[in-house]
Design an enzyme around this catalytic site. Sequence first.
Site, PDB file in Angstrom:
ATOM      1  N   CYS A 106       0.798  -1.235   0.000  1.00 48.23           N
ATOM      2  CA  CYS A 106       0.000   0.000   0.000  1.00 48.23           C
ATOM      3  C   CYS A 106       0.830   1.283   0.000  1.00 48.23           C
ATOM      4  O   CYS A 106       0.762   2.089  -0.928  1.00 48.23           O
ATOM      5  CB  CYS A 106      -0.923   0.003   1.215  1.00 48.23           C
ATOM      6  SG  CYS A 106      -1.903  -1.489   1.408  1.00 48.23           S
TER       7      CYS A 106
ATOM      8  N   HIS B 227      -2.808   6.506   4.107  1.00 52.24           N
ATOM      9  CA  HIS B 227      -1.709   5.565   4.388  1.00 52.24           C
ATOM     10  C   HIS B 227      -0.331   6.086   4.000  1.00 52.24           C
ATOM     11  O   HIS B 227       0.536   5.330   3.554  1.00 52.24           O
ATOM     12  CB  HIS B 227      -1.981   4.214   3.708  1.00 52.24           C
ATOM     13  CG  HIS B 227      -1.309   3.076   4.435  1.00 52.24           C
ATOM     14  ND1 HIS B 227      -1.277   1.783   3.968  1.00 52.24           N
ATOM     15  CD2 HIS B 227      -0.629   3.050   5.611  1.00 52.24           C
ATOM     16  CE1 HIS B 227      -0.621   1.011   4.807  1.00 52.24           C
ATOM     17  NE2 HIS B 227      -0.224   1.765   5.818  1.00 52.24           N
TER      18      HIS B 227
END
Length: 541
Positions: A80, A136
Site C-alpha cells: 500500500c 496511508h
Amino acid sequence: CGYLAWGSRQGGAGGPPGDLLAEEPTAGGPRSQPHIIFILADDQGFRDVGYHGSEIRTPTLDKLAAEGVKLENYYVQPMCTPSRSQLITGKYQIHTGLQHSIIRPTQPNCLPLDNVTLPQKLKEVGYSTHMVGKWHLGFYRRECMPTQRGFDSFFGSLLGSGDYYTHFKCDSPGICGYDLYENDNAAWDHDNGIYSTQMYTQKVQQILASHNPRKPIFLYIAYQAVHSPLQAPGRYFEHYRSINNINRRRYAAMLACLDEAINNVTLALRKYGYYENSIIIYSSDNGGQPMAGGSNWPLRGSKGTYWEGGIRAVGFVHSPLLKNKGSVCKELVHITDWFPTLITLAEGQIDEDIQLDGYDVWETISEGRRSPRVDILHNIDPIYTKAKNGSWAAGYGIWNTAIQSAIRVNHWKLLTGNPGYSDWVPPQAFSNAGPNRWHNERVSWSAGKTVWLFNITADPYERVDLSARHPEVVKQLLRRLSQFNKTAVPVRYPPKDPRSNPKLNGGVWGPWFKEDEKKKKSEKSKGANKQKKSKNKKKAN
C-alpha cells in the site's frame, strides 16, 4: 441501456437517482485543462476483473476499459504505502526513504515533507484538489495530513485498513481507535454505519455537485475495497452463492459493490458536466492476496512480493480526450509515471531540481507511441530479512545477493535475495474452505539460490529461470542495481512511539507528535545546560 441502468438503482453503492443518463452535460464544451479523476483500488488481484477472465462480474470496469485504453504492461509496488508514495511524488521508494514495508499506525513516520506532491503541483495551476478514501502515507504530525500535502479537502481514513462499517482499527491488543476523518478532524458526524465504499462514493457525488465544472478539478478516490477485512452488504452476495470458498465469495461481493460504485461516479461526472473534459484513471495499488480472496492467476506470487503477481496491476485510462480509444497499451508504464503525465496534461511545470523517476506517458497511452520508459526499479530493500545463502560472490562481486531487490530492464527482470511467496495459485485453489496449498503449484528451490532472471515478454508467468544461461545479462542488471543504489537515501522506519496510542488522543488515530513541545523541551534543556556551564565556570574561578 439495461446495463447502464443497473448501477443507478436506488440504494446502490452511493447511487444517485436513476434518471441521470437522460441528463446532458451542463457546462459547455471542453476546456484546455482536463478534470482528473484517479481511482485507486486496494489489493485487487490481476485476474480480478472481468476482462482478465474472472468469474467475478465487473461490467463497469469492463466497459470503461473497453472504451478507453487498457494498460497491459503496467506496474505498481507490492504494498500500500510504497505505491501511494510513488503515485503522489513520481519517485521510487529509494528516493523517499520509504523502501521498507509500510508506514505502521504507531510509527512516527510519514512521506517526507520535503517532497513536492501531485496535488500541490496541480493547485499551482488552478486546480481544486480533493481526496476521498485511504491515505496511508503517515499522520504522526499535523504537517503530514492530506490537507497539508496539497489537498483542499480530505474525507477518509489515515491507516492502511479498518472496519468498513465502524471505521475502528486495532493495531495490537489494547491499541485501538477510530479512523474516519473530514479534513483534519475525526468525522464522528458521518459515523452512521454506512459501508465505506458507498459512503466514499456519496462524498464524491457531493464534491462534484458543489464544484463548478468550468474550473479544473483533481479528484483522488482511494477506495478501501477490496482490502481485508472481508465485508460487504448482503445483496452483493446474490450472484456468488456458488463460490464455496467463503473468503473468495466475500471478496467477490466487495468487488461487485466497488464496480457499482465506480459506475455511480461516472454517472455523476456526466450529470454535473465534467465527463467530456475528463480523464479517468483506474489502478490497483498492488497484487491480490490469495489468503484474503484475491487472485493473480496466471501470474506468480502475491501481494507483498516482487513476483509479477505482486506488482503487475489492473489499470486503464478512460477519457473522451484519448485519440486511440478502444485499444490496448502493451508499452511499459509504472505508477511513478502518473506524476509527470498528469502535471503536463494540466499545463503545469515540473521544477528542474525535482529528480523524478517517472516519465510523461500520455502520448504512449493516447496515441500508441513507444514508451519513454525502458526500465523499472521495483525496489531495493536493505533491511528486509536477508537471504541466508546470498553473497557478493553470487553477485559476481557487483551486488550482495542477500539483499532483497528487483529490477526490470527492457524484456529482462532480475530478482535477488528473498523475493517472497512464490507459488502460482490457480482458480481451483479456492474450491475448498480455505486456499489449499495442495492445489498450488509449489516451487522447491535448489539450495543456495538468491538470483533469478526472467524474460518477462516471453515468459510473463516467470516459469523459466534464465540466470544460469545468461550470466552476462545478470551482470548487466546487477550493475544497474548498483547504480540505482548509489542514489538511495537512508531508510525511514522508526520504532513504535507509545504516544501514538489513540487512548491518549480521545480514542482517535491522529497526529500525536507536537513540534512545539519538542522545541520547549530542547529550549529548557539548552537553558539548563547553560546554567550548569555558568555554575561550573564560577566553581572553576
